[in-house]
Write a protein that holds these residues in place. Structure first.
Motif, PDB file in Angstrom:
ATOM      1  N   MET A 324       6.159   4.638   8.150  1.00  0.00           N
ATOM      2  CA  MET A 324       5.998   5.866   7.388  1.00  0.00           C
ATOM      3  C   MET A 324       5.767   7.022   8.356  1.00  0.00           C
ATOM      4  O   MET A 324       5.641   6.815   9.568  1.00  0.00           O
ATOM      5  N   LEU A 325       5.701   8.239   7.810  1.00  0.00           N
ATOM      6  CA  LEU A 325       5.360   9.420   8.590  1.00  0.00           C
ATOM      7  C   LEU A 325       3.942   9.870   8.226  1.00  0.00           C
ATOM      8  O   LEU A 325       3.365   9.406   7.243  1.00  0.00           O
ATOM      9  N   HIS A 326       3.396  10.811   8.995  1.00  0.00           N
ATOM     10  CA  HIS A 326       2.036  11.287   8.737  1.00  0.00           C
ATOM     11  C   HIS A 326       1.906  11.907   7.356  1.00  0.00           C
ATOM     12  O   HIS A 326       0.855  11.782   6.707  1.00  0.00           O
ATOM     13  N   ASP A 327       2.964  12.586   6.902  1.00  0.00           N
ATOM     14  CA  ASP A 327       2.876  13.230   5.595  1.00  0.00           C
ATOM     15  C   ASP A 327       3.560  12.428   4.490  1.00  0.00           C
ATOM     16  O   ASP A 327       3.843  12.960   3.420  1.00  0.00           O
ATOM     17  N   SER A 328       3.812  11.139   4.743  1.00  0.00           N
ATOM     18  CA  SER A 328       4.331  10.268   3.688  1.00  0.00           C
ATOM     19  C   SER A 328       3.209   9.927   2.702  1.00  0.00           C
ATOM     20  O   SER A 328       2.020  10.014   3.026  1.00  0.00           O
ATOM     21  N   SER A 329       3.608   9.545   1.505  1.00  0.00           N
ATOM     22  CA  SER A 329       2.655   9.104   0.489  1.00  0.00           C
ATOM     23  C   SER A 329       3.206   7.812  -0.113  1.00  0.00           C
ATOM     24  O   SER A 329       3.860   7.822  -1.154  1.00  0.00           O
ATOM     25  N   ILE A 330       2.961   6.704   0.580  1.00  0.00           N
ATOM     26  CA  ILE A 330       3.540   5.413   0.208  1.00  0.00           C
ATOM     27  C   ILE A 330       2.747   4.776  -0.931  1.00  0.00           C
ATOM     28  O   ILE A 330       1.513   4.739  -0.882  1.00  0.00           O
ATOM     29  N   PRO A 331       3.419   4.252  -1.967  1.00  0.00           N
ATOM     30  CA  PRO A 331       2.702   3.574  -3.050  1.00  0.00           C
ATOM     31  C   PRO A 331       1.862   2.425  -2.509  1.00  0.00           C
ATOM     32  O   PRO A 331       2.314   1.694  -1.626  1.00  0.00           O
ATOM     33  N   PRO A 332       0.653   2.252  -3.013  1.00  0.00           N
ATOM     34  CA  PRO A 332      -0.241   1.186  -2.515  1.00  0.00           C
ATOM     35  C   PRO A 332       0.385  -0.197  -2.574  1.00  0.00           C
ATOM     36  O   PRO A 332       0.154  -1.018  -1.676  1.00  0.00           O
ATOM     37  N   GLU A 333       1.186  -0.474  -3.606  1.00  0.00           N
ATOM     38  CA  GLU A 333       1.790  -1.809  -3.715  1.00  0.00           C
ATOM     39  C   GLU A 333       2.807  -2.056  -2.597  1.00  0.00           C
ATOM     40  O   GLU A 333       3.000  -3.189  -2.150  1.00  0.00           O
ATOM     41  N   HIS A 334       3.446  -1.003  -2.119  1.00  0.00           N
ATOM     42  CA  HIS A 334       4.386  -1.144  -1.006  1.00  0.00           C
ATOM     43  C   HIS A 334       3.638  -1.341   0.312  1.00  0.00           C
ATOM     44  O   HIS A 334       4.075  -2.113   1.172  1.00  0.00           O
ATOM     45  N   THR A 335       2.528  -0.651   0.449  1.00  0.00           N
ATOM     46  CA  THR A 335       1.699  -0.836   1.642  1.00  0.00           C
ATOM     47  C   THR A 335       1.169  -2.260   1.713  1.00  0.00           C
ATOM     48  O   THR A 335       1.110  -2.864   2.790  1.00  0.00           O
ATOM     49  N   ARG A 336       0.797  -2.798   0.557  1.00  0.00           N
ATOM     50  CA  ARG A 336       0.307  -4.189   0.522  1.00  0.00           C
ATOM     51  C   ARG A 336       1.402  -5.146   0.984  1.00  0.00           C
ATOM     52  O   ARG A 336       1.131  -6.091   1.738  1.00  0.00           O
ATOM     53  N   ILE A 337       2.642  -4.919   0.574  1.00  0.00           N
ATOM     54  CA  ILE A 337       3.755  -5.767   1.012  1.00  0.00           C
ATOM     55  C   ILE A 337       3.893  -5.683   2.527  1.00  0.00           C
ATOM     56  O   ILE A 337       4.109  -6.694   3.201  1.00  0.00           O
ATOM     57  N   TRP A 338       3.772  -4.467   3.083  1.00  0.00           N
ATOM     58  CA  TRP A 338       3.900  -4.293   4.537  1.00  0.00           C
ATOM     59  C   TRP A 338       2.907  -5.193   5.264  1.00  0.00           C
ATOM     60  O   TRP A 338       3.287  -5.910   6.203  1.00  0.00           O
ATOM     61  N   TYR A 339       1.660  -5.173   4.836  1.00  0.00           N
ATOM     62  CA  TYR A 339       0.649  -5.971   5.525  1.00  0.00           C
ATOM     63  C   TYR A 339       0.848  -7.470   5.300  1.00  0.00           C
ATOM     64  O   TYR A 339       0.532  -8.282   6.186  1.00  0.00           O
ATOM     65  N   ASP A 340       1.386  -7.853   4.162  1.00  0.00           N
ATOM     66  CA  ASP A 340       1.679  -9.270   3.929  1.00  0.00           C
ATOM     67  C   ASP A 340       2.819  -9.751   4.833  1.00  0.00           C
ATOM     68  O   ASP A 340       2.781 -10.868   5.354  1.00  0.00           O
ATOM     69  N   VAL A 341       3.843  -8.913   5.021  1.00  0.00           N
ATOM     70  CA  VAL A 341       4.939  -9.260   5.934  1.00  0.00           C
ATOM     71  C   VAL A 341       4.412  -9.333   7.368  1.00  0.00           C
ATOM     72  O   VAL A 341       4.778 -10.227   8.140  1.00  0.00           O
ATOM     73  N   HIS A 342       3.553  -8.413   7.721  1.00  0.00           N
ATOM     74  CA  HIS A 342       2.946  -8.408   9.059  1.00  0.00           C
ATOM     75  C   HIS A 342       2.160  -9.694   9.300  1.00  0.00           C
ATOM     76  O   HIS A 342       2.237 -10.301  10.384  1.00  0.00           O
TER      77      HIS A 342
END
Length: 455
Positions: A324-342
């Motif tokens: 993402m970028l500094h001024d992005s506003s990513i949905p929390p459910e998408h952020t959760r997927i990112w950390y699960d993939v990580h």
């Protein structure tokens, strides 16, 4: 003594003077702030730096990262030929034959870049010769007669390398086999990626001899990387991550996929990589793992996926970052997927050790993601081998029984793809060190991505 009215007048004049001076100073500061803000906004929209100075270099530092890289030297290739000759002798094989490509490059320094494939075959032949109780490699290059002078310019390492030509009215396969001491029961091994018409031509020229693809004992020679190979892979993959980070720093909300594609290619070129490629996908476009994108503009709620690579002295990089970028506003459910993939990538790295089954490593990542509720959304294998080819064996996938060995190098790229919504993949390549442990090739610049904001 001054009158009270006169004193009051002086005080008023002093205060007025100070106020006017303060207002002037404030106006100056305000003007400077406006100028600074305009400059900053121009920088964010990627319009400022280029217009400010022709000397501006947005890829500063990339060119120097791999500037000391060295090609594989001739003595290492000679050792590869000797190792191959011993396997051929032990297996009772007459020869190993390859055409320009990764295997001919590995054993003879002949790549597709130095000799393009055509309907006229140029072949590298390595056969075992017993000399005074020692096995040595006999190296022969079969070339079209009208190309012999050019063929002799190829930097093929070897002891007394022979160049044998075939005329346009001759059968090249008969000429090739005439250089060998063929015996019934002694097969000829060929490059597993060799084109079929060449394999067929060799077989027809030797009807009593078995022409077969090289067995695992031969293919494992290339699968187990030397320190020199790992050094090239390491630098190529590190600088690819640095390129992605440099591109991220210049992106902004509203930029298009095509613009970022140009930027990543420029960065990879500045880094000195050849055979460059990249995939740039925003938001739901990344839900197709190898989707071509739609040149959509980046929205505040969009993740950015960049999958990129190139070659450094013929050795490949392959890196994917979703960020993402500094001024992005990513949905929390998408952020959760990112950390699960990580987490899946981290668990797979820990499972990949000398002696482990390649399918078991894939299963570790897959089981984790299934358990997190993504069953059916991790749609491809975990990884592939990497080296002289971007995708080469062995592979980290289910249904295989390959055993991981020291020197193996793989990609580790779990992903979740929910069509119409989001796609997230994280990819770093790793190798198995002398202790049998897995190490990211990108460890020197921080390893795997740290967070969605820090790729």
């Amino acid at each position: 003594m001054k009158s009270d009215s006169h004193v009051d007048k002086e005080i008023a004049q002093t205060v007025t003077s100070k106020v006017i001076r303060s207002l002037s100073e404030w106006r100056l500061l305000f003007s400077l702030a406006i100028c600074a803000t305009i400059f900053y906004l121009q920088f964010l929209t990627n319009d400022g730096p280029e217009s400010l100075s022709v000397d501006y270099d947005r890829w500063t530092g990339l060119a120097s990262h791999c500037s000391n890289a060295q090609p594989i030297n001739g003595s290492e290739i000679l050792q590869r030929q000797e190792n191959l000759a011993k396997i051929l002798y032990d297996n009772g094989a007459s020869a190993y034959i390859a055409e320009p490509g990764a295997n001919a490059q590995y054993f003879g320094n002949i790549s597709e870049a130095t000799w393009h494939l055509s309907e006229r075959p140029l072949l590298l032949i390595i056969s075992p010769i017993l000399e005074e109780a020692s096995i040595v490699a006999k190296v022969t290059v079969i070339t079209p007669a009208f190309e012999e002078t050019r063929a002799r310019l190829l930097p093929v390492p070897g002891i007394d390398v022979s160049f044998v030509s075939w005329a346009e009215d001759e059968d090249p396969y008969t000429v090739a086999l005439s250089t060998l001491e063929l015996e019934p029961g002694k097969p000829i091994y060929v490059d597993g990626m060799m084109r079929y018409f060449i394999v067929d031509g060799l077989q027809k020229a030797a009807p009593g001899i078995l022409v077969i693809f090289a067995p695992p004992e031969v293919t494992q020679l290339r699968a187990r990387k030397s320190q020199a190979e790992l050094d090239l892979l390491r630098c190529a993959n590190e600088v690819t991550v640095l390129c992605i980070r440099a591109v991220q720093a210049q992106m902004y909300i509203g930029i298009r996929e095509s613009q970022v594609l140009v930027m990543i290619d420029e960065a990879l070129a500045a880094a000195g990589l050849a055979e460059r490629w990249a995939l740039v996908l925003f938001g739901e476009n990344a839900a197709l793992p190898h989707g071509s994108g739609s040149d959509r503009a980046l929205g505040k709620a969009d993740f950015i996926l960049i999958d990129a690579g190139g070659t450094l002295l013929e050795y490949h990089s392959d890196v994917t970052r979703t960020f993402m970028l500094h001024d992005s506003s990513i949905p929390p459910e998408h952020t959760r997927i990112w950390y699960d993939v990580h987490a899946a990538q981290t668990l797979a790295l820990a499972a990949a050790r000398e002696g482990a089954n390649t399918s078991a490593v894939d299963k570790v990542a897959r089981d984790w993601l299934d358990g997190r509720g993504y069953k059916g959304y991790f749609t491809h294998r975990l990884g592939h081998g990497i080296g002289l080819e971007d995708h080469e064996g062995p592979y980290l996938r289910g249904g295989t029984d390959d055993i991981i060995q020291k020197g193996n190098a793989f990609s580790n790229e779990p992903g979740i793809y929910i069509e119409g919504k989001v796609g997230i993949r994280l990819e770093d390549c790793f190798y198995i060190d002398k202790g049998g442990n897995s190490v990211f090739l990108t460890k020197g610049i921080g390893g795997q991505a740290f967070s969605p904001l820090h790729p």
